[in-house]
Structure formats: C-alpha cells, structure tokens
Design a protein around this motif. Structure first.
Motif, PDB file in Angstrom:
ATOM      1  N   LYS A   1       0.830  -1.206   0.000  1.00 34.60           N
ATOM      2  CA  LYS A   1       0.000   0.000   0.000  1.00 34.60           C
ATOM      3  C   LYS A   1       0.864   1.256   0.000  1.00 34.60           C
ATOM      4  CE  LYS A   1      -3.440   2.405   2.819  1.00 34.60           C
ATOM      5  NZ  LYS A   1      -4.281   2.356   4.056  1.00 34.60           N
ATOM      6  N   ARG A   2       1.897   1.302   0.870  1.00 36.61           N
ATOM      7  CA  ARG A   2       2.764   2.468   0.939  1.00 36.61           C
ATOM      8  C   ARG A   2       3.577   2.629  -0.346  1.00 36.61           C
ATOM      9  NH1 ARG A   2       0.086   5.314   4.441  1.00 36.61           N
ATOM     10  NH2 ARG A   2       0.381   4.752   6.637  1.00 36.61           N
ATOM     11  N   SER A   3       3.942   1.532  -0.964  1.00 38.96           N
ATOM     12  CA  SER A   3       4.687   1.614  -2.233  1.00 38.96           C
ATOM     13  C   SER A   3       3.818   2.254  -3.309  1.00 38.96           C
ATOM     14  CB  SER A   3       5.137   0.220  -2.669  1.00 38.96           C
ATOM     15  OG  SER A   3       6.087  -0.306  -1.761  1.00 38.96           O
ATOM     16  N   ARG A   4       2.551   1.843  -3.377  1.00 36.85           N
ATOM     17  CA  ARG A   4       1.639   2.455  -4.351  1.00 36.85           C
ATOM     18  C   ARG A   4       1.451   3.950  -4.051  1.00 36.85           C
ATOM     19  NH1 ARG A   4      -1.331  -2.259  -3.217  1.00 36.85           N
ATOM     20  NH2 ARG A   4      -2.783  -1.009  -1.940  1.00 36.85           N
ATOM     21  N   GLN A   5       1.320   4.277  -2.772  1.00 32.77           N
ATOM     22  CA  GLN A   5       1.143   5.678  -2.401  1.00 32.77           C
ATOM     23  C   GLN A   5       2.392   6.502  -2.725  1.00 32.77           C
ATOM     24  OE1 GLN A   5       0.114   5.297   1.718  1.00 32.77           O
ATOM     25  NE2 GLN A   5      -2.100   5.143   1.328  1.00 32.77           N
ATOM     26  N   ALA A   6       3.567   5.909  -2.551  1.00 34.43           N
ATOM     27  CA  ALA A   6       4.808   6.619  -2.902  1.00 34.43           C
ATOM     28  C   ALA A   6       4.856   6.908  -4.391  1.00 34.43           C
ATOM     29  CB  ALA A   6       6.018   5.792  -2.474  1.00 34.43           C
ATOM     30  N   SER A   7       4.416   5.954  -5.186  1.00 33.92           N
ATOM     31  CA  SER A   7       4.398   6.152  -6.643  1.00 33.92           C
ATOM     32  C   SER A   7       3.416   7.264  -7.020  1.00 33.92           C
ATOM     33  CB  SER A   7       4.007   4.855  -7.359  1.00 33.92           C
ATOM     34  OG  SER A   7       4.968   3.844  -7.092  1.00 33.92           O
ATOM     35  N   LEU A   8       2.255   7.256  -6.366  1.00 36.58           N
ATOM     36  CA  LEU A   8       1.275   8.306  -6.640  1.00 36.58           C
ATOM     37  C   LEU A   8       1.809   9.681  -6.219  1.00 36.58           C
ATOM     38  CD1 LEU A   8      -2.025   6.547  -5.461  1.00 36.58           C
ATOM     39  CD2 LEU A   8      -1.295   6.998  -7.820  1.00 36.58           C
ATOM     40  N   ALA A   9       2.476   9.730  -5.060  1.00 35.51           N
ATOM     41  CA  ALA A   9       3.028  11.008  -4.587  1.00 35.51           C
ATOM     42  C   ALA A   9       4.120  11.500  -5.523  1.00 35.51           C
ATOM     43  CB  ALA A   9       3.578  10.837  -3.163  1.00 35.51           C
ATOM     44  N   ALA A  10       4.934  10.571  -6.039  1.00 38.89           N
ATOM     45  CA  ALA A  10       5.986  10.954  -6.989  1.00 38.89           C
ATOM     46  C   ALA A  10       5.378  11.504  -8.266  1.00 38.89           C
ATOM     47  CB  ALA A  10       6.876   9.748  -7.290  1.00 38.89           C
ATOM     48  N   ALA A  11       4.300  10.841  -8.743  1.00 35.14           N
ATOM     49  CA  ALA A  11       3.638  11.304  -9.964  1.00 35.14           C
ATOM     50  C   ALA A  11       3.002  12.669  -9.761  1.00 35.14           C
ATOM     51  CB  ALA A  11       2.583  10.285 -10.407  1.00 35.14           C
ATOM     52  N   ALA A  12       2.544  12.929  -8.520  1.00 32.55           N
ATOM     53  CA  ALA A  12       1.892  14.216  -8.235  1.00 32.55           C
ATOM     54  C   ALA A  12       2.903  15.288  -7.848  1.00 32.55           C
ATOM     55  CB  ALA A  12       0.872  14.037  -7.119  1.00 32.55           C
ATOM     56  N   GLY A  13       4.178  14.931  -7.756  1.00 27.05           N
ATOM     57  CA  GLY A  13       5.193  15.907  -7.401  1.00 27.05           C
ATOM     58  C   GLY A  13       5.212  16.247  -5.928  1.00 27.05           C
ATOM     59  N   GLU A  14       4.597  15.380  -5.087  1.00 23.28           N
ATOM     60  CA  GLU A  14       4.580  15.591  -3.640  1.00 23.28           C
ATOM     61  C   GLU A  14       5.794  14.884  -3.024  1.00 23.28           C
ATOM     62  OE1 GLU A  14       2.608  17.402  -1.886  1.00 23.28           O
ATOM     63  OE2 GLU A  14       1.074  17.904  -3.370  1.00 23.28           O
ATOM     64  N   ALA A  15       6.922  15.590  -2.973  1.00 17.25           N
ATOM     65  CA  ALA A  15       8.173  14.982  -2.518  1.00 17.25           C
ATOM     66  C   ALA A  15       8.094  14.574  -1.050  1.00 17.25           C
ATOM     67  CB  ALA A  15       9.332  15.947  -2.742  1.00 17.25           C
ATOM     68  N   GLU A  16       7.456  15.397  -0.215  1.00 20.36           N
ATOM     69  CA  GLU A  16       7.381  15.080   1.205  1.00 20.36           C
ATOM     70  C   GLU A  16       6.544  13.832   1.451  1.00 20.36           C
ATOM     71  OE1 GLU A  16       6.245  17.281   5.445  1.00 20.36           O
ATOM     72  OE2 GLU A  16       5.852  18.275   3.518  1.00 20.36           O
ATOM     73  N   LEU A  17       5.376  13.766   0.745  1.00 17.99           N
ATOM     74  CA  LEU A  17       4.528  12.574   0.885  1.00 17.99           C
ATOM     75  C   LEU A  17       5.231  11.337   0.324  1.00 17.99           C
ATOM     76  CD1 LEU A  17       0.996  13.973  -0.044  1.00 17.99           C
ATOM     77  CD2 LEU A  17       1.872  13.349   2.222  1.00 17.99           C
ATOM     78  N   GLN A  18       5.956  11.554  -0.771  1.00 17.25           N
ATOM     79  CA  GLN A  18       6.680  10.424  -1.366  1.00 17.25           C
ATOM     80  C   GLN A  18       7.719   9.882  -0.393  1.00 17.25           C
ATOM     81  OE1 GLN A  18       8.781  11.400  -4.983  1.00 17.25           O
ATOM     82  NE2 GLN A  18       9.749   9.384  -5.111  1.00 17.25           N
ATOM     83  N   GLU A  19       8.444  10.780   0.268  1.00 16.86           N
ATOM     84  CA  GLU A  19       9.471  10.348   1.217  1.00 16.86           C
ATOM     85  C   GLU A  19       8.856   9.592   2.395  1.00 16.86           C
ATOM     86  OE1 GLU A  19      13.024  12.292   4.010  1.00 16.86           O
ATOM     87  OE2 GLU A  19      11.749  13.559   2.738  1.00 16.86           O
ATOM     88  N   PHE A  20       7.742  10.137   2.903  1.00 17.53           N
ATOM     89  CA  PHE A  20       7.066   9.473   4.023  1.00 17.53           C
ATOM     90  C   PHE A  20       6.581   8.083   3.628  1.00 17.53           C
ATOM     91  CE2 PHE A  20       3.031   8.399   6.079  1.00 17.53           C
ATOM     92  CZ  PHE A  20       3.418   8.354   7.406  1.00 17.53           C
ATOM     93  N   ALA A  21       5.952   7.965   2.459  1.00 16.23           N
ATOM     94  CA  ALA A  21       5.404   6.688   2.009  1.00 16.23           C
ATOM     95  C   ALA A  21       6.521   5.681   1.747  1.00 16.23           C
ATOM     96  CB  ALA A  21       4.563   6.896   0.748  1.00 16.23           C
ATOM     97  N   GLU A  22       7.623   6.138   1.161  1.00 19.85           N
ATOM     98  CA  GLU A  22       8.732   5.219   0.899  1.00 19.85           C
ATOM     99  C   GLU A  22       9.347   4.717   2.203  1.00 19.85           C
ATOM    100  OE1 GLU A  22      11.325   7.504  -1.546  1.00 19.85           O
ATOM    101  OE2 GLU A  22      10.279   6.987  -3.423  1.00 19.85           O
ATOM    102  N   HIS A  23       9.458   5.628   3.198  1.00 24.70           N
ATOM    103  CA  HIS A  23       9.993   5.212   4.499  1.00 24.70           C
ATOM    104  C   HIS A  23       9.070   4.177   5.147  1.00 24.70           C
ATOM    105  CE1 HIS A  23      11.910   5.401   8.414  1.00 24.70           C
ATOM    106  NE2 HIS A  23      10.711   5.643   8.961  1.00 24.70           N
ATOM    107  N   GLU A  24       7.768   4.433   5.125  1.00 24.37           N
ATOM    108  CA  GLU A  24       6.798   3.494   5.693  1.00 24.37           C
ATOM    109  C   GLU A  24       6.844   2.143   4.958  1.00 24.37           C
ATOM    110  OE1 GLU A  24       3.910   3.901   8.156  1.00 24.37           O
ATOM    111  OE2 GLU A  24       5.610   5.059   8.887  1.00 24.37           O
ATOM    112  N   ALA A  25       6.961   2.215   3.658  1.00 20.42           N
ATOM    113  CA  ALA A  25       7.015   0.980   2.864  1.00 20.42           C
ATOM    114  C   ALA A  25       8.229   0.152   3.261  1.00 20.42           C
ATOM    115  CB  ALA A  25       7.054   1.310   1.372  1.00 20.42           C
ATOM    116  N   LYS A  26       9.372   0.809   3.495  1.00 19.06           N
ATOM    117  CA  LYS A  26      10.575   0.085   3.901  1.00 19.06           C
ATOM    118  C   LYS A  26      10.412  -0.535   5.286  1.00 19.06           C
ATOM    119  CE  LYS A  26      15.579   0.604   4.412  1.00 19.06           C
ATOM    120  NZ  LYS A  26      15.615  -0.150   5.674  1.00 19.06           N
TER     121      LYS A  26
END
Length: 215
Positions: A73-98
């Motif tokens: 779920k967090r990996s998908r959200q990180a991809s969506l945040a990256a596509a939307a240009g939300e760097a902070e959300l992307q970083e949070f989601a990638e950290h959670e995914a890890k």
C-alpha cells in the motif's frame, strides 16, 4: 568437597536404582503402569506444545500478511506522490514501505523457523505416540501373561496339596466329596422311589381288600 558430594550422589543413585529394581521384581506390572502413565503425560505435553506451535505459526502468518499489505500500500502511495510531485509525501510513504517490508521479511524468517520447528515437533510427537502405543501393547501382553500365571498358580494350589500325600491333592478330595454327595442323593432318590411304589401299591390294593368277602 566436590569428592564428598560425588560420593553422596553416587550413594543416593545406587539406593534409588536398588529401590526401583526391588520394586520391579516385586510387582513388574505396577511399575510398567507407572511408566505408561508418565509416558502418557509426556505425550500430552508434547501434543500441547505442537498445538501452541501451530497457533504461533498462524499468528506469524497473520502478522506477515498485514505487514506485506501495508508495504504494498505504501509503495503504491509513494508512486502516486511521486507522480503528483509531492516529494514530502513520497518520502514518508517510501519510508513506511521500507519499515513494513523489513517487518515482513523478519516475519517471513520467523515463519520459516516456526515451520521447521513444527515439523520437528510433529515428528517427535508421532514417534512418542508410536512408542506409547507399543508400551500399551506390551502392558497388555504382560497383563495376559500375568493372568495366565495367576490362573496356573490357582490351579496348582487346587491340584497340589501340601497337606495331602495323594497325587491329585485337593482336586481328588473334591472329587471324592462329590462322589459321596452323589451317592447319598442316589440313595435318597431310590428310597423315595421305593416309598412311592409302596404307597401306590397300597392305593391299588386297598379297594380290592375292601371288596373281598369276609369268611
């Protein structure tokens, strides 16, 4: 000091072994029953441990499923945040995914270990069940032999009498008693039969005597 303790321990073990040996000679079936009861208790303990291990493995599996789902779920959200240009959300989601992925990996390792342990416990449990069954069968065999020995002893006491010089002892005495009893009953039967015949003769001859003319 250690030498004294060793001597005391050896003496206690020797007395214990001697006690067990005497008890086994005195009543081997009772000792075997004790062993069977102890084996049944140990088998029951192993069975409970196997059940607990099965529950533990299911719990590991449930936790792994949750961690794996959260990681995806967090990996998908990180991809969506990256596509939307939300760097902070992307970083949070990638950290959670890890974090979730690392947890899932540890749980998977625990699952593998628990599975191996469960297989080993199940094998030991089956071996104990077979050994317990073999012991129970041996107990039945010993009980059968003991019953035969007791029956033979009873028969020997009946046949062989220490107080009698007769070859068949008590058995012959019983036969003689039965013969005497049978003889007395036969005499009574024959006497009773004779009395009945005499009574019947009286009943038959009485009318004839009454009807005969007097001289």
């Amino acid at each position: 000091m250690s030498g004294i303790f060793s001597k005391v321990r050896s003496a206690v073990e020797a007395e214990l072994f001697e006690f067990v040996e005497v008890k086994e000679k005195k009543n081997p079936l009772a000792l075997l029953n004790q062993y069977v009861r102890e084996a049944e208790k140990e088998t029951a303990k192993v069975t409970k441990l196997i059940q607990r291990q099965q529950l533990l493995q299911k719990e590991f599996q449930r936790e792994w499923v949750q961690a794996d789902e959260q990681a995806r779920k967090r990996s998908r959200q990180a991809s969506l945040a990256a596509a939307a240009g939300e760097a902070e959300l992307q970083e949070f989601a990638e950290h959670e995914a890890k974090v979730y992925r690392d947890r899932a990996d540890r749980l998977q390792h625990s699952i593998d270990i628990a599975r191996e342990q469960l297989v080993s416990l199940e094998k030991k449990g089956e071996d104990m069940q077979h050994k317990l069954k073999d012991m129970q069968v041996r107990r039945l065999q010993l009980m059968g032999r003991e019953n035969v020995v007791r029956a033979n002893n009873s028969l020997n006491k009946l046949i062989d009498s220490a107080e009698s010089e007769k070859p068949f002892g008590r058995f012959e005495e019983l036969e003689e008693y039965i013969d005497r009893l049978e003889g007395r009953l036969q005499e009574r039967y024959e006497s009773s039969l004779m009395e009945e015949r005499l009574a019947q003769l009286e009943r038959t001859m009485a009318p004839k005597e009454k009807s005969a003319p007097e001289e």
